[in-house]
Design an enzyme around this catalytic site. Sequence first.
Site, PDB file in Angstrom:
ATOM      1  N   ARG A   1       0.809  -1.241   0.000  1.00 44.88           N
ATOM      2  CA  ARG A   1       0.000   0.000   0.000  1.00 44.88           C
ATOM      3  C   ARG A   1       0.828   1.269   0.000  1.00 44.88           C
ATOM      4  O   ARG A   1       0.445   2.259  -0.635  1.00 44.88           O
ATOM      5  CB  ARG A   1      -1.064  -0.023   1.109  1.00 44.88           C
ATOM      6  CG  ARG A   1      -0.628   0.117   2.493  1.00 44.88           C
ATOM      7  CD  ARG A   1      -1.389  -0.811   3.405  1.00 44.88           C
ATOM      8  NE  ARG A   1      -0.784  -2.132   3.350  1.00 44.88           N
ATOM      9  CZ  ARG A   1      -1.416  -3.252   3.068  1.00 44.88           C
ATOM     10  NH1 ARG A   1      -2.694  -3.242   2.851  1.00 44.88           N
ATOM     11  NH2 ARG A   1      -0.777  -4.397   3.033  1.00 44.88           N
ATOM     12  N   THR A   2       1.956   1.275   0.683  1.00 42.61           N
ATOM     13  CA  THR A   2       2.732   2.520   0.722  1.00 42.61           C
ATOM     14  C   THR A   2       3.247   2.845  -0.683  1.00 42.61           C
ATOM     15  O   THR A   2       3.109   3.969  -1.170  1.00 42.61           O
ATOM     16  CB  THR A   2       3.901   2.392   1.718  1.00 42.61           C
ATOM     17  OG1 THR A   2       3.371   2.018   2.990  1.00 42.61           O
ATOM     18  CG2 THR A   2       4.658   3.690   1.859  1.00 42.61           C
TER      19      THR A   2
ATOM     20  N   ARG B   1      11.920   3.353   0.559  1.00 43.25           N
ATOM     21  CA  ARG B   1      11.835   2.460   1.726  1.00 43.25           C
ATOM     22  C   ARG B   1      13.085   1.590   1.719  1.00 43.25           C
ATOM     23  O   ARG B   1      13.528   1.127   0.647  1.00 43.25           O
ATOM     24  CB  ARG B   1      10.581   1.587   1.649  1.00 43.25           C
ATOM     25  CG  ARG B   1      10.582   0.473   2.686  1.00 43.25           C
ATOM     26  CD  ARG B   1       9.261  -0.259   2.739  1.00 43.25           C
ATOM     27  NE  ARG B   1       8.213   0.560   3.346  1.00 43.25           N
ATOM     28  CZ  ARG B   1       6.993   0.120   3.633  1.00 43.25           C
ATOM     29  NH1 ARG B   1       6.667  -1.133   3.364  1.00 43.25           N
ATOM     30  NH2 ARG B   1       6.096   0.908   4.181  1.00 43.25           N
TER      31      ARG B   1
ATOM     32  N   LYS C   1      25.514  -4.637  -6.934  1.00 45.92           N
ATOM     33  CA  LYS C   1      26.860  -4.587  -7.545  1.00 45.92           C
ATOM     34  C   LYS C   1      27.827  -3.813  -6.658  1.00 45.92           C
ATOM     35  O   LYS C   1      28.933  -3.492  -7.069  1.00 45.92           O
ATOM     36  CB  LYS C   1      26.792  -3.934  -8.921  1.00 45.92           C
ATOM     37  CG  LYS C   1      25.920  -4.667  -9.914  1.00 45.92           C
ATOM     38  CD  LYS C   1      25.942  -3.957 -11.262  1.00 45.92           C
ATOM     39  CE  LYS C   1      24.987  -4.595 -12.240  1.00 45.92           C
ATOM     40  NZ  LYS C   1      24.847  -3.781 -13.450  1.00 45.92           N
TER      41      LYS C   1
ATOM     42  N   HIS D   1       8.276   5.876   9.995  1.00 44.51           N
ATOM     43  CA  HIS D   1       7.417   5.772   8.810  1.00 44.51           C
ATOM     44  C   HIS D   1       6.505   6.997   8.878  1.00 44.51           C
ATOM     45  O   HIS D   1       5.322   6.895   9.180  1.00 44.51           O
ATOM     46  CB  HIS D   1       6.624   4.463   8.896  1.00 44.51           C
ATOM     47  CG  HIS D   1       5.919   4.060   7.646  1.00 44.51           C
ATOM     48  ND1 HIS D   1       5.708   4.912   6.577  1.00 44.51           N
ATOM     49  CD2 HIS D   1       5.352   2.874   7.290  1.00 44.51           C
ATOM     50  CE1 HIS D   1       5.052   4.262   5.636  1.00 44.51           C
ATOM     51  NE2 HIS D   1       4.827   3.027   6.036  1.00 44.51           N
TER      52      HIS D   1
END
Length: 344
Positions: free
Chosen positions: A63-64, A113, A92, A141
């Site tokens: 959802r975020t 995130r 990498k 958050h």
Amino acid sequence: MGDTTNLNFAGSHILSIDQFQREDILKIFSTADMMEPYAARQSQTRVLEGAILGNMFFESSTRTRISFGAAFNLLGGEVRETSGFESSAIVKGESLKDTARVLSGYSDIICMRHPTEGSVAEFASASRVPVVNGGDGHNEHPTQALLDLYTIQRELKGSGGNLDSFRIAMIGDLKFGRTVHSLARLLCLFDPSRIVLVSPQELSMPGELVEALKAAGHEVVETDQLNEGISGVDIVYSTRIQEERFPSAEEADLYRGKFRLNQAIYTENCQPNTVIMHPLPRDSRAEANELDSDLDSNPNLAIFRQADNGVLVRMALFALIFDVVHLVDKHASELPWRSTRHNI
Ligand code: NCD
């Protein structure tokens, strides 16, 4: 917490709730209210036409990630996505700062995130465009807390409550849950009359945040008793055991299913209009089931309205960061199609 001047949103990173003053929050909420006709598809605005959001999610998200993207699209902007480390050059050996230097050349704003605390701030320090924290490890958050408090404000309105006089119980994994960390920081700016923290002792709210709440003048109660914790509150805010932050699944198993709210427990302990919230996803597996599906027909279950509100709050943040709040309606036009979506 926070300094004493209001936030200049234009071009600003959004990394922590500590950046905000109370007035900033109210500004976000009134801007979110303005976004309602667009989110409800009654009209469209193209105010961010041509702008590009880089949605970079290095940890699982549904959802975020989608609501950041949808919010940007609803303002007329375009979205580019990276999800997971596998599909990025970080595997990498590229540093976060180099990734930031490069990707900020391709987009006008970045939502990110990442599983490590502080990583989004580190990325932001090298980014050439504003960065919004979509969750950094167990730390914060901030946009979730904003949409949570916005939801609390809206849900309380019906019963005549407001952000300065309500009682809330936060339940579950308060140690690793970043949503409750950001929400606790946010509550320091308001004056709820009672904050109950319900968790196993081992998963209690970090001491620094409990102290901040107390220093803000709040009555804070810590308990490991669910029934007692939820009695007499206006809001119950349930959370999932954050198993991905535990050293092993077995350790997370020790706490799963400890605090299960279902209709019978609700009826016995809550008030008739206690609002039920959860940042989602709720863990519906039998061994966890912190919010039983028998609550789904309870009109006070606000979890899906809460998720919908995420779009409004994220649209508001984008409009503020791009400094186009005053232009949103000017760039509006009629939608040539009708949405059949109905409210929940
Ligand atoms: C939360 C998160 O990722 O911190 N989810 C969300 O963003 N709505 C809560 C969780 O995963 O339990």
